[in-house]
Design a protein around this motif. Structure first.
Motif, PDB file in Angstrom:
ATOM      1  N   LYS A  16      27.871 -44.190  33.806  1.00 29.17           N
ATOM      2  CA  LYS A  16      27.750 -45.787  34.581  1.00 29.17           C
ATOM      3  C   LYS A  16      27.178 -46.054  35.923  1.00 29.17           C
ATOM      4  O   LYS A  16      26.994 -47.405  36.771  1.00 29.17           O
ATOM      5  CB  LYS A  16      28.703 -46.216  34.028  1.00 29.17           C
ATOM      6  N   LYS A  17      27.086 -44.788  37.107  1.00 27.25           N
ATOM      7  CA  LYS A  17      27.169 -44.635  38.556  1.00 27.25           C
ATOM      8  C   LYS A  17      26.103 -44.613  39.284  1.00 27.25           C
ATOM      9  O   LYS A  17      25.587 -45.344  39.792  1.00 27.25           O
ATOM     10  CB  LYS A  17      27.860 -43.763  39.320  1.00 27.25           C
ATOM     11  N   THR A  18      24.225 -44.619  38.096  1.00 30.82           N
ATOM     12  CA  THR A  18      23.111 -44.305  38.294  1.00 30.82           C
ATOM     13  C   THR A  18      22.438 -46.244  37.343  1.00 30.82           C
ATOM     14  O   THR A  18      23.183 -46.512  37.290  1.00 30.82           O
ATOM     15  CB  THR A  18      22.724 -43.235  37.455  1.00 30.82           C
ATOM     16  N   SER A  19      21.496 -45.565  37.778  1.00 28.94           N
ATOM     17  CA  SER A  19      20.300 -46.823  37.349  1.00 28.94           C
ATOM     18  C   SER A  19      19.054 -46.485  37.125  1.00 28.94           C
ATOM     19  O   SER A  19      18.469 -44.842  36.891  1.00 28.94           O
ATOM     20  CB  SER A  19      20.026 -48.120  39.335  1.00 28.94           C
ATOM     21  N   SER A  20      18.307 -47.185  36.726  1.00 25.67           N
ATOM     22  CA  SER A  20      17.091 -46.209  36.715  1.00 25.67           C
ATOM     23  C   SER A  20      15.944 -45.281  37.541  1.00 25.67           C
ATOM     24  O   SER A  20      15.496 -44.519  37.048  1.00 25.67           O
ATOM     25  CB  SER A  20      16.191 -47.520  35.504  1.00 25.67           C
ATOM     26  N   LYS A  21      16.352 -45.539  39.403  1.00 23.69           N
ATOM     27  CA  LYS A  21      15.959 -45.104  40.074  1.00 23.69           C
ATOM     28  C   LYS A  21      16.327 -43.839  40.564  1.00 23.69           C
ATOM     29  O   LYS A  21      16.138 -43.433  41.458  1.00 23.69           O
ATOM     30  CB  LYS A  21      15.091 -45.880  40.858  1.00 23.69           C
ATOM     31  N   THR A  22      17.566 -43.684  39.394  1.00 24.20           N
ATOM     32  CA  THR A  22      18.634 -42.412  40.431  1.00 24.20           C
ATOM     33  C   THR A  22      18.253 -41.187  39.086  1.00 24.20           C
ATOM     34  O   THR A  22      18.663 -41.488  38.353  1.00 24.20           O
ATOM     35  CB  THR A  22      20.476 -42.792  40.132  1.00 24.20           C
ATOM     36  N   PRO A  23      17.810 -40.516  39.441  1.00 27.54           N
ATOM     37  CA  PRO A  23      17.296 -38.396  38.688  1.00 27.54           C
ATOM     38  C   PRO A  23      19.075 -38.277  38.909  1.00 27.54           C
ATOM     39  O   PRO A  23      20.177 -38.409  39.681  1.00 27.54           O
ATOM     40  CB  PRO A  23      16.890 -37.929  39.651  1.00 27.54           C
TER      41      PRO A  23
END
Length: 152
Positions: A16-23
């Protein structure tokens, strides 16, 4: 008990803390394989995940999976990155390119797993969320871990 039990690791909370640009990067511990957790989360979220165990000759498949995922929003899980450290600089450029310049589907996620290694690209580590899970110790912890990870 004499010592407090640590809070169980919940992958959904990290996701939940990520985005599509966060590996999302798993730093592997002996005896722990995050594949089941990623697959359970994908099933829970009705999300397609493409798994590739890295090794000799897998780079073209990994690149293709990332290109498709960037467009259609599927997840890509590249396991055992430590087995293809010579290719990690290429992956680093791919990630940098889509993060800086590319159109990325909101649901896309890049999952990586690797044993600790000084040759793992620093910029990937800096850009991503790092996770490590220890094997459960003790019978109660092991039972809780197994029950939490059962696929029903």
């Amino acid at each position: 008990s004499k010592y407090a039990n640590p809070t169980p690791f919940r992958l959904i909370d990290t996701f939940k803390k990520t985005s599509s640009k966060t590996p999302l990067i798993f730093v592997l511990s002996p005896g722990v394989d995050p594949t089941v957790q990623v697959c359970h989360l994908a099933a829970e979220l009705d999300q397609r995940v493409v798994q590739i165990a890295l090794g000799q000759g897998q780079a073209p498949m990994a690149v293709q999976a990332i290109e498709v995922g960037l467009k259609n929003g599927s997840w890509v899980f590249l396991a055992n990155c430590h087995l293809m450290l010579s290719w990690m600089s290429d992956l680093e450029k791919i990630v940098e390119n889509y993060c800086e310049n590319g159109k990325v589907h909101d649901k896309f996620r890049l999952w990586l797993s690797s044993s600790p290694n000084d040759a793992f690209p620093l910029t990937l580590l800096q850009r991503g969320i790092k996770m490590t899970t220890e094997p459960p110790s003790g019978l109660v912890s092991l039972t809780e871990f197994i029950l939490d990870n059962l696929q029903i």
